[in-house]
Design a protein around this motif. Structure first.
Motif, PDB file in Angstrom:
ATOM      1  N   ALA A 108      68.329 -15.260  49.803  1.00 17.46           N
ATOM      2  CA  ALA A 108      67.453 -14.549  48.814  1.00 17.46           C
ATOM      3  C   ALA A 108      66.198 -15.126  48.680  1.00 17.46           C
ATOM      4  CB  ALA A 108      68.200 -14.144  47.685  1.00 17.46           C
ATOM      5  N   ASP A 109      65.019 -14.668  49.020  1.00 20.62           N
ATOM      6  CA  ASP A 109      63.718 -15.252  48.593  1.00 20.62           C
ATOM      7  C   ASP A 109      63.366 -15.179  47.143  1.00 20.62           C
ATOM      8  OD1 ASP A 109      62.832 -12.733  47.911  1.00 20.62           O
ATOM      9  OD2 ASP A 109      61.514 -12.538  49.745  1.00 20.62           O
ATOM     10  N   ALA A 110      62.147 -15.527  46.844  1.00 16.83           N
ATOM     11  CA  ALA A 110      61.793 -15.648  45.319  1.00 16.83           C
ATOM     12  C   ALA A 110      62.032 -14.453  44.559  1.00 16.83           C
ATOM     13  CB  ALA A 110      60.516 -16.379  45.070  1.00 16.83           C
ATOM     14  N   ASP A 125      69.033   1.805  54.093  1.00 17.78           N
ATOM     15  CA  ASP A 125      67.884   2.500  53.074  1.00 17.78           C
ATOM     16  C   ASP A 125      66.752   1.624  53.316  1.00 17.78           C
ATOM     17  OD1 ASP A 125      69.581   4.925  53.062  1.00 17.78           O
ATOM     18  OD2 ASP A 125      70.585   4.009  51.589  1.00 17.78           O
ATOM     19  N   GLY A 126      66.471   0.631  54.030  1.00 17.74           N
ATOM     20  CA  GLY A 126      65.388  -0.141  53.976  1.00 17.74           C
ATOM     21  C   GLY A 126      65.705  -1.781  53.325  1.00 17.74           C
ATOM     22  N   PRO A 127      64.716  -2.329  52.964  1.00 16.61           N
ATOM     23  CA  PRO A 127      64.926  -3.726  52.452  1.00 16.61           C
ATOM     24  C   PRO A 127      66.154  -3.882  51.356  1.00 16.61           C
ATOM     25  CG  PRO A 127      62.563  -3.345  52.813  1.00 16.61           C
ATOM     26  CD  PRO A 127      63.270  -2.058  52.694  1.00 16.61           C
ATOM     27  N   ILE A 128      66.772  -5.006  51.345  1.00 23.89           N
ATOM     28  CA  ILE A 128      67.713  -5.109  50.286  1.00 23.89           C
ATOM     29  C   ILE A 128      67.263  -6.324  49.067  1.00 23.89           C
ATOM     30  CG2 ILE A 128      70.445  -5.877  49.795  1.00 23.89           C
ATOM     31  CD1 ILE A 128      70.918  -4.914  52.517  1.00 23.89           C
ATOM     32  N   VAL A 129      67.123  -5.816  48.069  1.00 21.66           N
ATOM     33  CA  VAL A 129      66.831  -6.690  47.041  1.00 21.66           C
ATOM     34  C   VAL A 129      67.768  -6.997  45.942  1.00 21.66           C
ATOM     35  CG1 VAL A 129      64.963  -7.141  45.223  1.00 21.66           C
ATOM     36  CG2 VAL A 129      64.339  -6.028  47.423  1.00 21.66           C
ATOM     37  N   LEU A 130      68.065  -8.084  45.676  1.00 24.88           N
ATOM     38  CA  LEU A 130      69.140  -8.541  44.675  1.00 24.88           C
ATOM     39  C   LEU A 130      68.720  -8.741  43.479  1.00 24.88           C
ATOM     40  CD1 LEU A 130      71.322 -11.146  46.934  1.00 24.88           C
ATOM     41  CD2 LEU A 130      71.842  -8.893  46.739  1.00 24.88           C
ATOM     42  N   PRO A 131      69.543  -7.883  42.639  1.00 25.36           N
ATOM     43  CA  PRO A 131      68.863  -8.276  41.168  1.00 25.36           C
ATOM     44  C   PRO A 131      69.731  -9.552  40.571  1.00 25.36           C
ATOM     45  CG  PRO A 131      70.641  -6.682  41.120  1.00 25.36           C
ATOM     46  CD  PRO A 131      70.306  -7.229  42.645  1.00 25.36           C
ATOM     47  N   GLU A 132      69.465  -9.979  39.228  1.00 23.41           N
ATOM     48  CA  GLU A 132      70.263 -11.248  38.715  1.00 23.41           C
ATOM     49  C   GLU A 132      71.554 -10.635  38.726  1.00 23.41           C
ATOM     50  OE1 GLU A 132      69.017 -13.950  37.831  1.00 23.41           O
ATOM     51  OE2 GLU A 132      66.994 -13.394  38.401  1.00 23.41           O
ATOM     52  N   GLY A 158      72.850  -2.095  48.598  1.00 24.31           N
ATOM     53  CA  GLY A 158      72.405  -1.625  49.708  1.00 24.31           C
ATOM     54  C   GLY A 158      73.212  -2.005  50.767  1.00 24.31           C
ATOM     55  N   GLN A 159      73.072  -1.257  52.014  1.00 23.57           N
ATOM     56  CA  GLN A 159      74.020  -1.846  53.108  1.00 23.57           C
ATOM     57  C   GLN A 159      73.236  -2.384  54.415  1.00 23.57           C
ATOM     58  OE1 GLN A 159      76.380   1.659  54.376  1.00 23.57           O
ATOM     59  NE2 GLN A 159      77.863   0.311  55.358  1.00 23.57           N
ATOM     60  N   LEU A 160      73.609  -3.573  54.736  1.00 24.41           N
ATOM     61  CA  LEU A 160      73.116  -3.959  55.898  1.00 24.41           C
ATOM     62  C   LEU A 160      73.272  -2.962  57.086  1.00 24.41           C
ATOM     63  CD1 LEU A 160      74.926  -7.822  55.819  1.00 24.41           C
ATOM     64  CD2 LEU A 160      72.555  -7.027  55.007  1.00 24.41           C
ATOM     65  N   LYS A 161      72.030  -3.055  57.876  1.00 26.53           N
ATOM     66  CA  LYS A 161      72.057  -2.304  59.000  1.00 26.53           C
ATOM     67  C   LYS A 161      72.543  -3.131  60.232  1.00 26.53           C
ATOM     68  CE  LYS A 161      69.099   0.121  62.498  1.00 26.53           C
ATOM     69  NZ  LYS A 161      67.781   0.620  63.012  1.00 26.53           N
ATOM     70  N   LEU A 162      73.823  -2.678  60.784  1.00 28.87           N
ATOM     71  CA  LEU A 162      74.514  -3.263  61.855  1.00 28.87           C
ATOM     72  C   LEU A 162      74.274  -2.471  63.124  1.00 28.87           C
ATOM     73  CD1 LEU A 162      77.588  -4.244  59.813  1.00 28.87           C
ATOM     74  CD2 LEU A 162      75.681  -5.822  60.107  1.00 28.87           C
ATOM     75  N   VAL A 163      74.338  -3.096  64.330  1.00 30.33           N
ATOM     76  CA  VAL A 163      73.993  -2.286  65.302  1.00 30.33           C
ATOM     77  C   VAL A 163      74.913  -3.126  66.493  1.00 30.33           C
ATOM     78  CG1 VAL A 163      71.466  -1.658  65.103  1.00 30.33           C
ATOM     79  CG2 VAL A 163      72.190  -3.649  66.330  1.00 30.33           C
ATOM     80  N   ASN A 164      75.420  -2.111  67.533  1.00 27.46           N
ATOM     81  CA  ASN A 164      76.195  -2.525  68.564  1.00 27.46           C
ATOM     82  C   ASN A 164      75.827  -2.024  69.793  1.00 27.46           C
ATOM     83  OD1 ASN A 164      78.856  -3.491  69.656  1.00 27.46           O
ATOM     84  ND2 ASN A 164      79.778  -1.724  69.284  1.00 27.46           N
ATOM     85  N   PRO A 165      74.930  -2.531  70.270  1.00 28.02           N
ATOM     86  CA  PRO A 165      74.424  -2.174  71.701  1.00 28.02           C
ATOM     87  C   PRO A 165      75.052  -2.921  72.811  1.00 28.02           C
ATOM     88  CG  PRO A 165      72.998  -3.895  70.734  1.00 28.02           C
ATOM     89  CD  PRO A 165      73.898  -3.782  69.832  1.00 28.02           C
ATOM     90  N   GLU A 166      75.123  -2.201  73.989  1.00 26.86           N
ATOM     91  CA  GLU A 166      75.603  -2.982  75.146  1.00 26.86           C
ATOM     92  C   GLU A 166      74.293  -4.025  75.649  1.00 26.86           C
ATOM     93  OE1 GLU A 166      78.344  -2.497  76.762  1.00 26.86           O
ATOM     94  OE2 GLU A 166      78.846  -0.472  75.399  1.00 26.86           O
ATOM     95  N   ASN A 167      74.959  -5.007  76.283  1.00 27.98           N
ATOM     96  CA  ASN A 167      74.133  -5.962  76.601  1.00 27.98           C
ATOM     97  C   ASN A 167      72.897  -5.642  77.458  1.00 27.98           C
ATOM     98  OD1 ASN A 167      75.341  -8.031  75.266  1.00 27.98           O
ATOM     99  ND2 ASN A 167      76.611  -8.903  76.887  1.00 27.98           N
TER     100      ASN A 167
END
Length: 245
Positions: A108-110, A125-132, A158-167
């Motif tokens: 988590a950045d500043a 749904d976009g960037p994930i920002v953590l509250p305190e 929020g939910q991380l965007k996970l992908v599962n492509p073929e190599n």
């Protein structure tokens, strides 16, 4: 003599390219989630005049992609360290658009925004920002939830965007990240990818194998240099014969 010299020089050049690949892999043996680069050598016939036999063949290093093997999942006990079970990739934002990685060391950045190696993590749904928060939880499908610092009810951030492509559908770029082969963004596949929290995937580079391969390439390079020196000696001998004639 010239044919011998140029053939040896081309062989030495090919070996240097292979050494670069091996050195790059060894340099990233401790990089989390790194996928080892592979090399492939193709034989290329040298065109000759119609009356000559096609006896000259040169070696050419081709891009053979990367190793898809998974690295070892090492426990860290840190909630923001994630490792993907089986296939799948995390998504980060770069200047060139979305990119994908196996590196699951979230920070988590500043401002509280989740990043990987300084690049913003992409969520559904976009960037994930953590509250305190007092405590943090990440589900096996990448849902990030926190218990607020003041207590109360657990909130979904929020939910991380996970992908599962073929190599075959992705390519590895010089920055070590993966991109869609056609430049397009990949679709989320959170229902197909699962993550574990508190563990971090290591590089899949086999350091001993890479080191042995590098040593073997060094010997091959020495052989090519000896051939070039032999070609030079033969050329000098021929020149002396012409001068004495």
């Amino acid at each position: 003599m010239d044919k011998m010299l140029y053939t040896a020089a081309q062989g030495a050049s090919r070996i240097m390219e292979a050494q670069t690949i091996r050195a790059h892999n060894l340099a990233n043996a401790d990089t989390p989630g790194f996928k080892a680069d592979l090399e492939r050598v193709a034989a290329m016939r040298v065109d000759t005049v119609a009356a000559a036999l096609p006896t000259r063949v040169l070696a050419h290093t081709q891009d053979s992609g990367f190793s898809g093997a998974a690295g070892v999942a090492n426990p860290t006990g840190r909630d923001l360290d994630l490792a993907i079970r089986g296939n799948g990739l995390f998504t980060v934002q770069t200047q060139d658009g979305e990119a994908y990685t196996r590196h699951g060391g979230l920070v988590a950045d500043a401002n509280g925004q989740l990043t990987i190696d300084g690049r913003p993590v992409v969520g559904i749904d976009g960037p994930i920002v953590l509250p305190e928060y007092r405590d943090l939880f990440i589900s096996d499908q990448g849902m990030v939830s926190v218990l607020p610092d003041a207590g109360g009810v657990i909130e979904e951030v929020g939910q991380l965007k996970l992908v599962n492509p073929e190599n075959a559908d992705i390519r590895k770029a010089e920055d070590g990240l993966f991109y869609g082969i056609d430049g397009n963004e990949l679709a989320a596949a959170n229902d197909q990818v699962q993550v574990d929290s508190g563990v971090l995937e290591s590089s899949n580079v086999e350091a001993v194998s890479e080191l042995i391969a590098a040593m073997d390439l060094t010997r091959q390079f020495e052989v090519q240099v000896k051939l070039m020196k032999s070609a030079e000696k033969l050329a000098d001998a021929g020149n002396r014969l012409l001068r004495d004639a």
